[in-house]
Write a protein that holds these residues in place. Structure first.
Motif, PDB file in Angstrom:
ATOM      1  N   SER A  40       0.834  -1.207   0.000  1.00  0.00           N
ATOM      2  CA  SER A  40       0.000   0.000   0.000  1.00  0.00           C
ATOM      3  C   SER A  40       0.867   1.255   0.000  1.00  0.00           C
ATOM      4  O   SER A  40       0.545   2.241  -0.660  1.00  0.00           O
ATOM      5  N   LEU A  41       1.964   1.203   0.732  1.00  0.00           N
ATOM      6  CA  LEU A  41       2.868   2.356   0.771  1.00  0.00           C
ATOM      7  C   LEU A  41       3.502   2.607  -0.595  1.00  0.00           C
ATOM      8  O   LEU A  41       3.703   3.755  -0.987  1.00  0.00           O
ATOM      9  N   ALA A  42       3.811   1.543  -1.316  1.00  0.00           N
ATOM     10  CA  ALA A  42       4.370   1.704  -2.666  1.00  0.00           C
ATOM     11  C   ALA A  42       3.339   2.340  -3.597  1.00  0.00           C
ATOM     12  O   ALA A  42       3.661   3.231  -4.397  1.00  0.00           O
ATOM     13  N   ALA A  43       2.090   1.896  -3.486  1.00  0.00           N
ATOM     14  CA  ALA A  43       1.025   2.484  -4.311  1.00  0.00           C
ATOM     15  C   ALA A  43       0.809   3.943  -3.910  1.00  0.00           C
ATOM     16  O   ALA A  43       0.566   4.805  -4.756  1.00  0.00           O
ATOM     17  N   TRP A  44       0.885   4.217  -2.607  1.00  0.00           N
ATOM     18  CA  TRP A  44       0.741   5.586  -2.095  1.00  0.00           C
ATOM     19  C   TRP A  44       1.812   6.488  -2.705  1.00  0.00           C
ATOM     20  O   TRP A  44       1.539   7.598  -3.152  1.00  0.00           O
TER      21      TRP A  44
END
Length: 133
Positions: A40-44
């Motif tokens: 999720s952090l990478a997508a963020w």
């Protein structure tokens, strides 16, 4: 509850409309939580440079195995282009087997009303979950 507060990516013209997406994801087990959160952090991070993105927020509830996203876009095409672009595309494909449940809600709002309120987003997601419409 780890929250990434609303981050403005670009400022829309005051008279523009924003296309908003809210999502709720629940993973199957606690062992899936760290992987989902890291992805999720990478997508963020990708959102922060995505063309047409106005802003986004993320709420992680690891003890409930639940993650919430909220984002605003120039239009539907900007959102869908982001979703089809790497790394988001591979992230979502790779996480699909870990998902227990997911709900999405989409709507338009005046750009002057950004950032979107989480209370409104959660209400819309709950309604979508109940009606499936």
């Amino acid at each position: 509850m780890p929250t990434l507060r609303w981050t403005t990516v670009s400022t829309a013209a005051p008279d523009a409309e924003a296309f908003v997406m809210a999502s709720r994801f629940e993973v199957r087990s606690f062992k899936d939580v760290p992987r989902f959160f890291l992805r999720s952090l990478a997508a963020w991070k990708q959102v922060s440079g995505a063309p047409g993105a106005y802003g986004a927020s993320l709420i992680a509830q690891p003890l409930k195995r639940t993650f919430w996203t909220l984002s605003a876009w120039e239009d539907k095409d900007a959102l869908y282009t982001y979703a089809r672009t790497e790394p988001h595309r591979s992230i979502m494909t790779g996480l699909r087997p870990t998902m227990k449940d997911s709900t999405f809600a989409f709507w338009q709002t005046p750009a002057a009303d950004l950032p979107v309120d989480w209370t409104d987003a959660r209400r819309r997601l709950a309604e979508q979950s109940r009606t499936g419409a």
